[in-house]
Design a protein around this motif. Structure first.
Motif, mmCIF file in Angstrom:
data_model
loop_
_atom_site.group_PDB
_atom_site.id
_atom_site.type_symbol
_atom_site.label_atom_id
_atom_site.label_comp_id
_atom_site.label_asym_id
_atom_site.label_seq_id
_atom_site.Cartn_x
_atom_site.Cartn_y
_atom_site.Cartn_z
ATOM 1 N N HIS A 16 11.360 70.613 10.968
ATOM 2 C CA HIS A 16 12.005 69.586 11.782
ATOM 3 C C HIS A 16 13.499 69.587 11.483
ATOM 4 C CE1 HIS A 16 7.879 68.044 12.327
ATOM 5 N NE2 HIS A 16 7.758 68.200 11.018
ATOM 6 N N PHE A 17 14.320 69.874 12.490
ATOM 7 C CA PHE A 17 15.773 69.797 12.343
ATOM 8 C C PHE A 17 16.220 68.422 12.826
ATOM 9 C CE2 PHE A 17 14.854 74.322 12.755
ATOM 10 C CZ PHE A 17 15.495 74.808 11.619
ATOM 11 N N ASP A 18 16.924 67.693 11.962
ATOM 12 C CA ASP A 18 17.147 66.274 12.204
ATOM 13 C C ASP A 18 18.598 65.899 11.886
ATOM 14 O OD1 ASP A 18 17.026 63.430 12.209
ATOM 15 O OD2 ASP A 18 14.910 63.500 11.617
ATOM 16 N N SER A 19 19.295 65.362 12.873
ATOM 17 C CA SER A 19 20.699 64.967 12.676
ATOM 18 C C SER A 19 20.841 63.795 11.714
ATOM 19 C CB SER A 19 21.340 64.619 14.027
ATOM 20 O OG SER A 19 20.689 63.512 14.618
ATOM 21 N N ARG A 20 19.761 63.063 11.461
ATOM 22 C CA ARG A 20 19.834 61.949 10.510
ATOM 23 C C ARG A 20 20.016 62.442 9.073
ATOM 24 N NH1 ARG A 20 14.491 58.794 12.328
ATOM 25 N NH2 ARG A 20 13.778 60.963 12.211
ATOM 26 N N LEU A 21 19.774 63.722 8.840
ATOM 27 C CA LEU A 21 19.952 64.305 7.512
ATOM 28 C C LEU A 21 21.335 64.923 7.335
ATOM 29 C CD1 LEU A 21 16.435 65.940 7.080
ATOM 30 C CD2 LEU A 21 17.313 63.922 5.872
ATOM 31 N N ARG A 22 22.231 64.686 8.278
ATOM 32 C CA ARG A 22 23.598 65.202 8.158
ATOM 33 C C ARG A 22 24.365 64.496 7.043
ATOM 34 N NH1 ARG A 22 26.424 66.066 14.084
ATOM 35 N NH2 ARG A 22 24.928 67.612 14.913
ATOM 36 N N GLU A 23 25.417 65.163 6.613
ATOM 37 C CA GLU A 23 26.345 64.571 5.642
ATOM 38 C C GLU A 23 26.998 63.325 6.240
ATOM 39 O OE1 GLU A 23 27.392 63.627 2.834
ATOM 40 O OE2 GLU A 23 27.934 65.595 2.001
ATOM 41 N N LEU A 24 27.533 62.487 5.362
ATOM 42 C CA LEU A 24 28.352 61.359 5.792
ATOM 43 C C LEU A 24 29.468 61.857 6.710
ATOM 44 C CD1 LEU A 24 28.882 58.220 5.015
ATOM 45 C CD2 LEU A 24 30.745 59.158 3.650
ATOM 46 N N ASP A 25 29.741 61.105 7.764
ATOM 47 C CA ASP A 25 30.856 61.424 8.663
ATOM 48 C C ASP A 25 32.144 60.916 8.005
ATOM 49 O OD1 ASP A 25 32.757 61.626 10.647
ATOM 50 O OD2 ASP A 25 31.485 60.789 12.225
ATOM 51 N N PHE A 26 32.997 61.851 7.556
ATOM 52 C CA PHE A 26 34.236 61.482 6.874
ATOM 53 C C PHE A 26 35.390 61.212 7.832
ATOM 54 C CE2 PHE A 26 32.100 64.070 3.508
ATOM 55 C CZ PHE A 26 31.933 63.048 2.595
ATOM 56 N N GLY A 27 35.145 61.266 9.131
ATOM 57 C CA GLY A 27 36.158 60.911 10.112
ATOM 58 C C GLY A 27 37.450 61.690 9.964
ATOM 59 N N GLU A 58 32.162 57.062 8.881
ATOM 60 C CA GLU A 58 30.924 56.330 8.677
ATOM 61 C C GLU A 58 30.892 55.746 7.263
ATOM 62 O OE1 GLU A 58 26.273 57.682 9.400
ATOM 63 O OE2 GLU A 58 27.658 59.112 8.491
ATOM 64 N N SER A 59 30.402 54.534 7.123
ATOM 65 C CA SER A 59 30.249 53.938 5.807
ATOM 66 C C SER A 59 28.955 54.415 5.169
ATOM 67 C CB SER A 59 30.227 52.411 5.917
ATOM 68 O OG SER A 59 29.038 51.991 6.563
ATOM 69 N N THR A 60 28.839 54.251 3.845
ATOM 70 C CA THR A 60 27.591 54.621 3.202
ATOM 71 C C THR A 60 26.455 53.702 3.652
ATOM 72 O OG1 THR A 60 28.251 53.323 1.265
ATOM 73 C CG2 THR A 60 28.611 55.696 1.169
ATOM 74 N N ALA A 61 26.754 52.488 4.069
ATOM 75 C CA ALA A 61 25.718 51.607 4.603
ATOM 76 C C ALA A 61 25.122 52.205 5.876
ATOM 77 C CB ALA A 61 26.287 50.220 4.883
ATOM 78 N N GLU A 62 25.966 52.802 6.708
ATOM 79 C CA GLU A 62 25.478 53.445 7.934
ATOM 80 C C GLU A 62 24.672 54.696 7.607
ATOM 81 O OE1 GLU A 62 28.734 52.482 11.325
ATOM 82 O OE2 GLU A 62 29.514 53.496 9.553
#
Length: 212
Positions: free
Chosen positions: A82-93, A125-129
């Motif tokens: 399963h390839f899942d975008s929820r497992l991506r790294e934090l978005d550092f903007g 993205e925050s770590t809460a997100e």
């Protein structure tokens, strides 16, 4: 009735050029640095080659896809993946592609560092997100596990994701949860009439002193 058991092997992708340059990668689709990444990938593959998995979960970014392909080479069809975008790294903007040296004098950057990521970086993205999307993914994973069955899953993801999983399941501080490229953690969860609980965590691959 026997207690349920879930073994979660969570590993970080291999070395990239941006890792070497100490640049924030975040959700940029940066590939592995080959052949330099191979020694770490080979060591990880060797550590996992005798293990079978019921399922494989992987970030959809290329550096994780490449890591997974190397680690399970020859066994690609053995387990559902399963390839899942929820497992991506934090978005550092706005910080993605930049280094600490380039950012250290910016006030907003210092505030972000001092907050241990709880405050989102500009445009990021925050770590809460991050925790929120990981919670959704993990809840789905547990929903697919029988409370009296035996399960083992491989997860290929990013350093920030593993840091958050360690913070939750090992109860350690934000700055203590880092892992190197092509390394990770093995979490063991049990279910015995109560909600799933993490009973242990150990390094993957195991330290040389532990296997000598």
């Amino acid at each position: 009735m026997a207690a349920g058991r879930l073994e979660l092997v969570v590993v970080r992708h291999g070395l990239t050029q941006w890792n070497r340059e100490c640049r924030y990668q975040g959700q940029r689709d940066v590939p592995l640095l080959l052949p330099d990444a191979l020694p770490g990938l080979d060591r990880l593959r060797e550590a996992l080659e005798a293990q079978a998995f019921d399922a494989v979960h992987c970030s959809d970014l290329i550096r994780c896809r490449q890591t997974l392909a190397h680690v399970i080479e020859g066994r690609e069809r053995a387990w559902p993946t399963h390839f899942d975008s929820r497992l991506r790294e934090l978005d550092f903007g706005d910080y993605e592609g930049r280094t600490y040296e380039e950012l250290k004098d910016l006030e907003a950057y210092r505030v972000w560092i001092d907050s241990a990521g709880e405050q989102a970086p500009p445009g990021g993205e925050s770590t809460a997100e991050l925790r929120q999307r990981l919670e959704a993914w993990f809840a789905e994973l547990l929903a697919g596990c029988s409370p009296h069955g035996q399960h083992r899953a491989l997860v290929v993801t990013h350093g920030g994701v593993i840091r958050e999983l360690r913070r939750r399941f090992e109860a350690i501080g934000f700055w203590e949860g880092g892992v190197s490229q092509a390394e990770g953690r093995r979490f063991l969860f049990t279910h015995d009439g109560e909600p799933w609980q993490c009973s242990s965590s150990s390094a993957v691959p195991a330290p040389a002193s532990a296997v000598s």
